[in-house]
Motif scaffolding. Structure first.
Motif, PDB file in Angstrom:
ATOM      1  N   MET A 194       0.850  -1.179   0.000  1.00  0.00           N
ATOM      2  CA  MET A 194       0.000   0.000   0.000  1.00  0.00           C
ATOM      3  C   MET A 194       0.896   1.242   0.000  1.00  0.00           C
ATOM      4  O   MET A 194       1.818   1.363   0.790  1.00  0.00           O
ATOM      5  CB  MET A 194      -0.898  -0.016   1.239  1.00  0.00           C
ATOM      6  CG  MET A 194      -1.793   1.193   1.359  1.00  0.00           C
ATOM      7  SD  MET A 194      -2.825   1.087   2.818  1.00  0.00           S
ATOM      8  CE  MET A 194      -4.387   0.904   2.019  1.00  0.00           C
ATOM      9  N   SER A 195       0.604   2.169  -0.893  1.00  0.00           N
ATOM     10  CA  SER A 195       1.415   3.383  -0.977  1.00  0.00           C
ATOM     11  C   SER A 195       1.002   4.376   0.096  1.00  0.00           C
ATOM     12  O   SER A 195      -0.138   4.403   0.544  1.00  0.00           O
ATOM     13  CB  SER A 195       1.276   4.016  -2.358  1.00  0.00           C
ATOM     14  OG  SER A 195      -0.046   4.461  -2.546  1.00  0.00           O
ATOM     15  N   GLU A 196       1.981   5.194   0.492  1.00  0.00           N
ATOM     16  CA  GLU A 196       1.690   6.228   1.483  1.00  0.00           C
ATOM     17  C   GLU A 196       1.077   7.427   0.793  1.00  0.00           C
ATOM     18  O   GLU A 196       1.403   7.735  -0.345  1.00  0.00           O
ATOM     19  CB  GLU A 196       2.965   6.634   2.212  1.00  0.00           C
ATOM     20  CG  GLU A 196       3.472   5.547   3.126  1.00  0.00           C
ATOM     21  CD  GLU A 196       4.497   6.083   4.090  1.00  0.00           C
ATOM     22  OE1 GLU A 196       4.432   7.278   4.434  1.00  0.00           O
ATOM     23  OE2 GLU A 196       5.354   5.306   4.499  1.00  0.00           O
ATOM     24  N   TRP A 197       0.213   8.111   1.492  1.00  0.00           N
ATOM     25  CA  TRP A 197      -0.406   9.312   0.945  1.00  0.00           C
ATOM     26  C   TRP A 197      -0.542  10.320   2.063  1.00  0.00           C
ATOM     27  O   TRP A 197      -0.370   9.996   3.229  1.00  0.00           O
ATOM     28  CB  TRP A 197      -1.774   9.005   0.329  1.00  0.00           C
ATOM     29  CG  TRP A 197      -2.768   8.456   1.308  1.00  0.00           C
ATOM     30  CD1 TRP A 197      -2.922   7.154   1.685  1.00  0.00           C
ATOM     31  CD2 TRP A 197      -3.723   9.203   2.049  1.00  0.00           C
ATOM     32  NE1 TRP A 197      -3.906   7.043   2.623  1.00  0.00           N
ATOM     33  CE2 TRP A 197      -4.434   8.296   2.859  1.00  0.00           C
ATOM     34  CE3 TRP A 197      -4.060  10.548   2.110  1.00  0.00           C
ATOM     35  CZ2 TRP A 197      -5.439   8.701   3.724  1.00  0.00           C
ATOM     36  CZ3 TRP A 197      -5.072  10.934   2.966  1.00  0.00           C
ATOM     37  CH2 TRP A 197      -5.752  10.016   3.749  1.00  0.00           C
ATOM     38  N   GLY A 198      -0.809  11.552   1.706  1.00  0.00           N
ATOM     39  CA  GLY A 198      -0.967  12.604   2.696  1.00  0.00           C
ATOM     40  C   GLY A 198      -1.948  13.643   2.195  1.00  0.00           C
ATOM     41  O   GLY A 198      -2.340  13.644   1.027  1.00  0.00           O
ATOM     42  N   PHE A 199      -2.334  14.520   3.065  1.00  0.00           N
ATOM     43  CA  PHE A 199      -3.298  15.551   2.718  1.00  0.00           C
ATOM     44  C   PHE A 199      -2.655  16.766   2.054  1.00  0.00           C
ATOM     45  O   PHE A 199      -3.305  17.515   1.356  1.00  0.00           O
ATOM     46  CB  PHE A 199      -4.052  16.028   3.969  1.00  0.00           C
ATOM     47  CG  PHE A 199      -5.035  15.014   4.468  1.00  0.00           C
ATOM     48  CD1 PHE A 199      -6.223  14.786   3.798  1.00  0.00           C
ATOM     49  CD2 PHE A 199      -4.767  14.281   5.598  1.00  0.00           C
ATOM     50  CE1 PHE A 199      -7.122  13.856   4.247  1.00  0.00           C
ATOM     51  CE2 PHE A 199      -5.666  13.345   6.063  1.00  0.00           C
ATOM     52  CZ  PHE A 199      -6.846  13.129   5.388  1.00  0.00           C
ATOM     53  N   MET A 200      -1.381  16.958   2.271  1.00  0.00           N
ATOM     54  CA  MET A 200      -0.728  18.164   1.788  1.00  0.00           C
ATOM     55  C   MET A 200       0.040  17.859   0.506  1.00  0.00           C
ATOM     56  O   MET A 200       0.939  17.028   0.495  1.00  0.00           O
ATOM     57  CB  MET A 200       0.227  18.673   2.869  1.00  0.00           C
ATOM     58  CG  MET A 200       0.634  20.086   2.709  1.00  0.00           C
ATOM     59  SD  MET A 200       1.161  20.693   4.327  1.00  0.00           S
ATOM     60  CE  MET A 200       2.495  21.725   3.846  1.00  0.00           C
ATOM     61  N   THR A 201      -0.308  18.553  -0.577  1.00  0.00           N
ATOM     62  CA  THR A 201       0.410  18.359  -1.834  1.00  0.00           C
ATOM     63  C   THR A 201       1.781  19.022  -1.758  1.00  0.00           C
ATOM     64  O   THR A 201       2.037  19.862  -0.890  1.00  0.00           O
ATOM     65  CB  THR A 201      -0.363  18.982  -3.018  1.00  0.00           C
ATOM     66  OG1 THR A 201      -0.376  20.402  -2.856  1.00  0.00           O
ATOM     67  CG2 THR A 201      -1.776  18.443  -3.108  1.00  0.00           C
ATOM     68  N   ASN A 202       2.644  18.667  -2.688  1.00  0.00           N
ATOM     69  CA  ASN A 202       3.966  19.287  -2.737  1.00  0.00           C
ATOM     70  C   ASN A 202       3.860  20.778  -3.002  1.00  0.00           C
ATOM     71  O   ASN A 202       4.638  21.572  -2.471  1.00  0.00           O
ATOM     72  CB  ASN A 202       4.825  18.614  -3.803  1.00  0.00           C
ATOM     73  CG  ASN A 202       5.217  17.206  -3.426  1.00  0.00           C
ATOM     74  OD1 ASN A 202       5.071  16.799  -2.275  1.00  0.00           O
ATOM     75  ND2 ASN A 202       5.707  16.450  -4.383  1.00  0.00           N
ATOM     76  N   HIS A 203       2.898  21.185  -3.817  1.00  0.00           N
ATOM     77  CA  HIS A 203       2.719  22.607  -4.107  1.00  0.00           C
ATOM     78  C   HIS A 203       2.304  23.371  -2.850  1.00  0.00           C
ATOM     79  O   HIS A 203       2.817  24.455  -2.578  1.00  0.00           O
ATOM     80  CB  HIS A 203       1.686  22.804  -5.223  1.00  0.00           C
ATOM     81  CG  HIS A 203       2.212  22.472  -6.579  1.00  0.00           C
ATOM     82  ND1 HIS A 203       2.533  21.192  -6.958  1.00  0.00           N
ATOM     83  CD2 HIS A 203       2.475  23.265  -7.649  1.00  0.00           C
ATOM     84  CE1 HIS A 203       2.978  21.206  -8.209  1.00  0.00           C
ATOM     85  NE2 HIS A 203       2.955  22.458  -8.652  1.00  0.00           N
ATOM     86  N   LEU A 204       1.387  22.819  -2.081  1.00  0.00           N
ATOM     87  CA  LEU A 204       0.968  23.480  -0.842  1.00  0.00           C
ATOM     88  C   LEU A 204       2.107  23.512   0.164  1.00  0.00           C
ATOM     89  O   LEU A 204       2.311  24.513   0.856  1.00  0.00           O
ATOM     90  CB  LEU A 204      -0.259  22.794  -0.245  1.00  0.00           C
ATOM     91  CG  LEU A 204      -0.817  23.426   1.028  1.00  0.00           C
ATOM     92  CD1 LEU A 204      -1.214  24.877   0.795  1.00  0.00           C
ATOM     93  CD2 LEU A 204      -2.006  22.638   1.532  1.00  0.00           C
ATOM     94  N   HIS A 205       2.872  22.437   0.227  1.00  0.00           N
ATOM     95  CA  HIS A 205       4.016  22.394   1.140  1.00  0.00           C
ATOM     96  C   HIS A 205       5.032  23.478   0.766  1.00  0.00           C
ATOM     97  O   HIS A 205       5.582  24.158   1.637  1.00  0.00           O
ATOM     98  CB  HIS A 205       4.657  21.011   1.105  1.00  0.00           C
ATOM     99  CG  HIS A 205       5.587  20.749   2.233  1.00  0.00           C
ATOM    100  ND1 HIS A 205       5.889  19.491   2.669  1.00  0.00           N
ATOM    101  CD2 HIS A 205       6.316  21.575   3.022  1.00  0.00           C
ATOM    102  CE1 HIS A 205       6.757  19.554   3.667  1.00  0.00           C
ATOM    103  NE2 HIS A 205       7.037  20.816   3.898  1.00  0.00           N
TER     104      HIS A 205
END
Length: 140
Positions: free
Chosen positions: A1-12
């Motif tokens: 299962m791949s990891e995911w997050g709520f914050m995109t690279n652009h938002l970061h």
């Protein structure tokens, strides 16, 4: 299962710039967890989209954030990017609303007329030592 997050690279990347307007591309890359080339592409996307304005001061780039622009997501286009950054930065209550924009970010850059680069009033002060630790602070 791949990891995911709520914050995109652009938002970061926007978050890093909001905290440190004079942050280097290398430091954004380290904080976001991408290669420098990808960080450069992300910042170029944000500049092209109007979310950032790049200003050259001496040998450094400083970025001005335009927080009143909407999120680029169908169904969320009524939410300004500055509202998300306010939550992430935890500064909504601390930032004065006198800057002329809904989220309290400066409406214009103070760098355009300044001889010596100055961070926006809501950004932490930047010193050489502080910039060396910017990656750690961007991730907090």
């Amino acid at each position: 299962m791949s990891e995911w997050g709520f914050m995109t690279n652009h938002l970061h990347a926007l978050y890093c710039v909001a905290r440190h307007p004079g942050i280097r591309i290398r430091e954004i890359a380290e904080s976001v967890g991408v290669q420098e080339r990808a960080a450069h592409r992300i910042v170029a996307d944000l500049v092209e989209g109007g979310y950032l304005t790049r200003r050259r001061v001496g040998s450094r780039n400083f970025y001005e954030l335009h927080p009143t622009l909407p999120l680029r997501r169908e169904g969320l286009d009524e939410v300004a990017v500055g509202e998300i950054l306010d939550v992430l930065l935890g500064t909504e209550a601390k930032r004065p609303e006198a800057h002329g924009s809904k989220s309290g970010y400066p409406a214009t850059s103070t760098l355009a007329t300044a001889k010596k680069p100055r961070p926006a009033p809501w950004a932490p002060s930047l010193t050489r030592g502080a910039m060396a630790n910017s990656t750690a602070r961007c991730n907090t």
